[in-house]
Design a protein around this motif. Structure first.
Motif, mmCIF file in Angstrom:
data_model
loop_
_atom_site.group_PDB
_atom_site.id
_atom_site.type_symbol
_atom_site.label_atom_id
_atom_site.label_comp_id
_atom_site.label_asym_id
_atom_site.label_seq_id
_atom_site.Cartn_x
_atom_site.Cartn_y
_atom_site.Cartn_z
ATOM 1 N N VAL A 28 0.834 -1.199 -0.033
ATOM 2 C CA VAL A 28 -0.079 -0.136 0.102
ATOM 3 C C VAL A 28 0.900 1.160 0.185
ATOM 4 O O VAL A 28 0.582 2.316 -0.752
ATOM 5 N N GLY A 29 2.006 1.213 0.651
ATOM 6 C CA GLY A 29 2.753 2.431 1.233
ATOM 7 C C GLY A 29 3.511 2.662 -0.326
ATOM 8 O O GLY A 29 3.710 3.834 -0.980
ATOM 9 N N ILE A 30 4.247 1.539 -0.796
ATOM 10 C CA ILE A 30 4.749 1.825 -2.152
ATOM 11 C C ILE A 30 3.971 2.211 -3.334
ATOM 12 O O ILE A 30 4.090 2.898 -4.085
ATOM 13 N N GLY A 31 2.885 1.436 -3.454
ATOM 14 C CA GLY A 31 1.973 1.642 -4.461
ATOM 15 C C GLY A 31 1.251 3.066 -4.509
ATOM 16 O O GLY A 31 1.027 3.708 -5.451
ATOM 17 N N GLY A 32 0.777 3.533 -3.192
ATOM 18 C CA GLY A 32 0.329 4.925 -3.017
ATOM 19 C C GLY A 32 1.286 5.769 -3.285
ATOM 20 O O GLY A 32 1.127 6.890 -3.939
ATOM 21 N N ALA A 33 2.718 5.840 -3.098
ATOM 22 C CA ALA A 33 3.673 6.804 -3.290
ATOM 23 C C ALA A 33 4.014 6.764 -4.977
ATOM 24 O O ALA A 33 4.047 7.991 -5.441
ATOM 25 N N TRP A 34 3.730 5.456 -5.306
ATOM 26 C CA TRP A 34 4.007 5.945 -6.924
ATOM 27 C C TRP A 34 2.914 6.447 -7.601
ATOM 28 O O TRP A 34 3.162 7.279 -8.401
ATOM 29 N N TRP A 59 13.995 1.443 -6.391
ATOM 30 C CA TRP A 59 15.261 1.700 -5.473
ATOM 31 C C TRP A 59 14.895 2.253 -4.225
ATOM 32 O O TRP A 59 15.823 1.866 -3.316
ATOM 33 N N VAL A 60 14.002 3.035 -4.122
ATOM 34 C CA VAL A 60 13.679 3.700 -2.875
ATOM 35 C C VAL A 60 13.077 2.825 -2.032
ATOM 36 O O VAL A 60 13.385 2.416 -0.752
ATOM 37 N N ALA A 61 12.271 1.822 -2.433
ATOM 38 C CA ALA A 61 11.512 0.855 -1.925
ATOM 39 C C ALA A 61 12.740 -0.241 -1.348
ATOM 40 O O ALA A 61 12.672 -0.886 -0.253
ATOM 41 N N MET A 62 13.777 -0.265 -2.334
ATOM 42 C CA MET A 62 14.816 -1.505 -1.754
ATOM 43 C C MET A 62 15.321 -0.712 -0.481
ATOM 44 O O MET A 62 15.681 -1.584 0.446
ATOM 45 N N GLY A 63 15.717 0.563 -0.561
ATOM 46 C CA GLY A 63 16.129 1.002 0.467
ATOM 47 C C GLY A 63 15.702 0.940 1.606
ATOM 48 O O GLY A 63 16.075 0.828 2.862
ATOM 49 N N VAL A 64 14.389 1.256 1.691
ATOM 50 C CA VAL A 64 13.357 1.168 2.707
ATOM 51 C C VAL A 64 13.423 -0.382 3.457
ATOM 52 O O VAL A 64 13.563 -0.388 4.664
ATOM 53 N N PHE A 126 11.477 15.561 -3.430
ATOM 54 C CA PHE A 126 10.197 15.182 -4.263
ATOM 55 C C PHE A 126 9.625 13.917 -3.679
ATOM 56 O O PHE A 126 8.561 13.709 -3.602
ATOM 57 N N ILE A 127 10.580 13.181 -3.062
ATOM 58 C CA ILE A 127 10.377 11.952 -2.309
ATOM 59 C C ILE A 127 9.530 12.155 -0.871
ATOM 60 O O ILE A 127 8.547 11.473 -0.508
ATOM 61 N N ALA A 128 9.956 13.087 -0.352
ATOM 62 C CA ALA A 128 9.518 13.382 1.231
ATOM 63 C C ALA A 128 7.912 13.562 1.187
ATOM 64 O O ALA A 128 7.521 12.630 2.347
ATOM 65 N N PRO A 129 7.187 14.229 0.427
ATOM 66 C CA PRO A 129 5.788 14.098 0.723
ATOM 67 C C PRO A 129 5.266 12.897 0.618
ATOM 68 O O PRO A 129 3.872 12.822 0.977
ATOM 69 N N LEU A 130 5.844 11.927 -0.125
ATOM 70 C CA LEU A 130 5.210 10.498 -0.472
ATOM 71 C C LEU A 130 5.494 9.544 0.772
ATOM 72 O O LEU A 130 4.662 8.576 0.966
ATOM 73 N N VAL A 131 6.483 9.748 1.445
ATOM 74 C CA VAL A 131 6.813 8.758 2.528
ATOM 75 C C VAL A 131 5.901 8.597 3.668
ATOM 76 O O VAL A 131 5.589 7.482 4.119
ATOM 77 N N PRO A 132 5.007 9.689 4.162
ATOM 78 C CA PRO A 132 4.011 9.399 5.061
ATOM 79 C C PRO A 132 2.898 8.412 4.632
ATOM 80 O O PRO A 132 2.336 7.955 5.683
ATOM 81 N N ILE A 133 2.780 8.088 3.416
ATOM 82 C CA ILE A 133 1.792 7.023 3.289
ATOM 83 C C ILE A 133 2.320 5.728 3.612
ATOM 84 O O ILE A 133 1.650 5.126 4.187
ATOM 85 N N GLY A 134 3.559 5.409 3.421
ATOM 86 C CA GLY A 134 4.184 4.138 4.007
ATOM 87 C C GLY A 134 4.172 4.076 5.329
ATOM 88 O O GLY A 134 3.807 3.393 6.040
ATOM 89 N N LEU A 135 4.424 5.455 6.046
ATOM 90 C CA LEU A 135 4.527 5.300 7.440
ATOM 91 C C LEU A 135 2.958 4.925 8.123
ATOM 92 O O LEU A 135 3.029 4.281 9.075
ATOM 93 N N GLY A 136 2.201 5.668 7.721
ATOM 94 C CA GLY A 136 1.109 5.563 7.942
ATOM 95 C C GLY A 136 0.524 4.062 8.007
ATOM 96 O O GLY A 136 -0.229 3.435 8.971
ATOM 97 N N ALA A 137 0.531 3.437 6.466
ATOM 98 C CA ALA A 137 0.134 2.151 6.375
ATOM 99 C C ALA A 137 1.006 1.028 7.509
ATOM 100 O O ALA A 137 0.287 0.246 7.811
ATOM 101 N N GLY A 138 2.164 1.487 7.390
ATOM 102 C CA GLY A 138 3.036 0.574 8.426
ATOM 103 C C GLY A 138 2.475 0.459 10.227
ATOM 104 O O GLY A 138 2.458 -0.510 10.560
ATOM 105 N N ARG A 139 1.922 1.675 10.506
ATOM 106 C CA ARG A 139 1.390 1.674 11.633
ATOM 107 C C ARG A 139 0.179 0.991 11.837
ATOM 108 O O ARG A 139 -0.269 0.237 12.857
ATOM 109 N N VAL A 140 -0.629 0.913 10.890
ATOM 110 C CA VAL A 140 -1.797 0.034 10.880
ATOM 111 C C VAL A 140 -1.340 -1.388 10.727
ATOM 112 O O VAL A 140 -2.179 -2.095 11.555
ATOM 113 N N GLY A 141 -0.387 -1.532 10.207
ATOM 114 C CA GLY A 141 0.001 -3.109 10.357
ATOM 115 C C GLY A 141 0.496 -3.341 11.689
ATOM 116 O O GLY A 141 0.374 -4.579 12.145
ATOM 117 N N ASN A 142 1.119 -2.421 12.387
ATOM 118 C CA ASN A 142 1.649 -2.656 13.787
ATOM 119 C C ASN A 142 0.330 -3.047 14.567
ATOM 120 O O ASN A 142 0.404 -3.768 15.517
#
Length: 266
Positions: A28-34, A59-64, A126-142
């Motif tokens: 969800v985080g990666i797809g939403g960011a894209w 490559w950003v997803a691999m870094g994550v 360019f990337i920074a505003p996209l990151v919270p999507i993955g952060l929020g999704a990850g907290r739902v997973g937690n």
């Protein structure tokens, strides 16, 4: 007290293959960011194709993923992984670090920028505003995994998590982080970045805001059992790692606007 919603951490079972909600949150985080990045692509660089954007997201997803895993190993439980190195590969058992993932993203972004004629901070802004999507999704997973819960409380929205051996009513700190690191951080960065800003300013705002939000929530979140509190009886590893983010973010914002003023005066 609110009842904890009993959600099976396994979203889908196909014989021996089990697909966990936590893993789906990464998608969800990666797809939403894209998707959001593709909407902003022309403003960033009209010459870029969707294929090049897909390469950047990959490559950003691999870094994550790689940075997040190695960061957890180094920052949170190094002794256990030294004793049993094969545990590093058992990602399904949990253990990811935001700060490690951030380092991974920075390294992959720097490498990608060198190959594609973009500066590090051009890409990070360019990337920074996209990151919270993955952060929020990850907290739902937690939250679905009933992990990383908070301290005991008598607040009316406290919950008893099935993974808590003490069965105490606790802060749903995962939802606090979803609200702050996901919703609030996305809103701040998305609207701030809609207008042209000096290079580094968006990255600085991300670092400062995330650092402050995470630092606050750590006061009610139970620290990792193997670490506990590291200083003064209340400072956690998460807070220690956020301090340089807060200071560095404020410094980046100040430097970005100061440089803009100097360049404008030339």
């Amino acid at each position: 007290m609110l009842p904890y919603p009993q959600i099976d951490p396994v979203a889908l079972s196909l014989g021996p293959l089990k697909i966990h909600w936590y893993g789906l949150m990464y998608l969800v985080g990666i797809g939403g960011a894209w998707w959001l990045a593709s909407r902003r692509l022309n403003r960033f660089d009209a010459a870029w194709s969707k294929e090049k954007l897909s390469d950047l997201v990959f490559w950003v997803a691999m870094g994550v993923i790689l940075g997040g895993r190695l960061g957890y190993v180094l920052f949170y439980d190094l002794a256990a992984y030294i004793a049993e190195p094969v545990k590093i590969l058992r990602v399904w058992e949990g253990g990811m670090s935001f700060h490690g993932g951030l380092i991974g993203v920075m390294l992959s972004t720097w490498w990608f920028g060198k190959r594609n004629g973009k500066s590090f901070f051009e890409l990070m802004d360019f990337i920074a505003p996209l990151v919270p999507i993955g952060l929020g999704a990850g907290r739902v997973g937690n939250f679905i995994n009933a992990e990383l819960w908070g301290k005991a409380t008598d607040l009316p929205w406290a919950m008893i998590f099935p993974t808590d051996p003490q069965q105490l009513a606790r802060h749903p700190s995962q939802l606090y982080q979803f609200a702050l690191e996901g919703v609030a951080l996305f809103t701040i960065l998305w609207f701030y970045s809609r207008k042209p800003r000096p290079t580094m300013a968006v990255s600085g705002l991300f670092a400062a805001c995330y650092g402050v939000f995470r630092f606050i929530v750590e006061f009610v979140r139970v620290p990792d059992a193997q670490l506990g509190y590291l200083a003064f009886g209340w400072l956690t590893m998460g807070q220690i790692l956020c301090l340089p983010m807060i200071l560095g973010g404020i410094g980046l914002i100040a430097y970005a606007y100061k440089r803009q003023c100097v360049q404008g005066a030339v």
